[in-house]
Design an enzyme around this catalytic site. Structure first.
Site, mmCIF file in Angstrom:
data_model
loop_
_atom_site.group_PDB
_atom_site.id
_atom_site.type_symbol
_atom_site.label_atom_id
_atom_site.label_comp_id
_atom_site.label_asym_id
_atom_site.label_seq_id
_atom_site.Cartn_x
_atom_site.Cartn_y
_atom_site.Cartn_z
ATOM 1 N N VAL A 195 0.826 -1.211 0.000
ATOM 2 C CA VAL A 195 0.000 0.000 0.000
ATOM 3 C C VAL A 195 0.861 1.262 0.000
ATOM 4 C CG1 VAL A 195 -1.776 1.296 1.265
ATOM 5 C CG2 VAL A 195 -1.912 -1.197 1.142
ATOM 6 N N CYS A 196 1.978 1.229 0.695
ATOM 7 C CA CYS A 196 2.810 2.431 0.852
ATOM 8 C C CYS A 196 3.217 3.089 -0.468
ATOM 9 C CB CYS A 196 4.028 2.130 1.709
ATOM 10 S SG CYS A 196 3.603 1.650 3.404
ATOM 11 N N PRO A 197 3.665 2.328 -1.474
ATOM 12 C CA PRO A 197 4.064 3.017 -2.711
ATOM 13 C C PRO A 197 2.900 3.713 -3.418
ATOM 14 C CG PRO A 197 4.161 0.637 -3.013
ATOM 15 C CD PRO A 197 3.924 0.891 -1.550
ATOM 16 N N GLU A 204 0.582 5.381 -1.949
ATOM 17 C CA GLU A 204 0.453 6.685 -1.296
ATOM 18 C C GLU A 204 1.586 7.622 -1.708
ATOM 19 O OE1 GLU A 204 -1.661 6.239 2.890
ATOM 20 O OE2 GLU A 204 0.381 5.470 2.881
ATOM 21 N N LEU A 205 2.819 7.113 -1.657
ATOM 22 C CA LEU A 205 3.955 7.959 -1.975
ATOM 23 C C LEU A 205 3.884 8.481 -3.395
ATOM 24 C CD1 LEU A 205 4.899 6.570 0.699
ATOM 25 C CD2 LEU A 205 7.200 6.787 -0.187
#
Length: 175
Positions: free
Chosen positions: A47-49, A51-52
């Site tokens: 999920v993090c990428p 958002e970034l």
């Protein structure tokens, strides 16, 4: 836990900038600017990428609004640097390394038993007071466009209804 209209917890830490440059960042150095500080759990996750890269898609809007965007996780600068080089590319904003977990703890987003930060978003005004705090479950990604909308609302200094967008009336007339 920090609260709205209270001073943002100060920090100084290493961060990775575009091109892989590692420099020290300090909230003290950003006094007089709007800051969007967001925490994410870990590099090299699912999920993090999303958002970034979504923050990257809106970075010109944040800059036009006079805001500095910074991401932060408990990963090392070396992990950030490799992730940027191998997967994400330049973001237009730095990734802060919080290896000691002190920043996440000070902002109230550290999940102690897992040793990671949850998804916390903080909008800090030019006087370094917290104007927005949003905390998500680690499984739920943020919407950078919504953070942009909230930044504009905070900058307006007015009452802004749910769904308010720049250009809308600040106070909705009652029938």
């Amino acid at each position: 836990m920090p609260m709205i209209n209270q001073p943002a917890p100060l920090f100084t830490a290493q961060a990775v900038f575009d091109g892989g440059e590692i420099k020290e960042v300090s909230l003290n150095d950003l006094k007089g600017k709007w800051v969007v500080l967001f925490f994410y759990p870990l590099d090299f996750t699912l999920v993090c990428p999303t958002e970034l890269t979504q923050f990257r898609e809106h970075i010109a809007e944040f800059k036009a609004a006079g805001a500095v965007v910074m991401g932060c996780s408990v990963d090392s600068v070396h992990s950030h640097k490799r992730w940027l080089r191998d997967d994400l590319g330049n973001l237009g904003y730095p990734l802060i390394s919080d290896l000691t977990k002190r920043i996440a703890k000070d902002y109230g987003v550290l999940i102690e038993e897992r040793g990671i930060a949850t998804r916390g978003t903080f909008i800090i005004d030019p006087d370094q007071k917290l104007q927005y705090i949003g905390i998500h479950n680690t499984a739920v990604g943020r919407n950078a466009a919504e953070i942009m909308r909230v930044l504009h609302a905070c900058q307006s200094g007015e009452l802004c209804a749910a769904g308010w967008q720049p250009g809308d009336l600040h106070i909705i007339p009652l029938k």
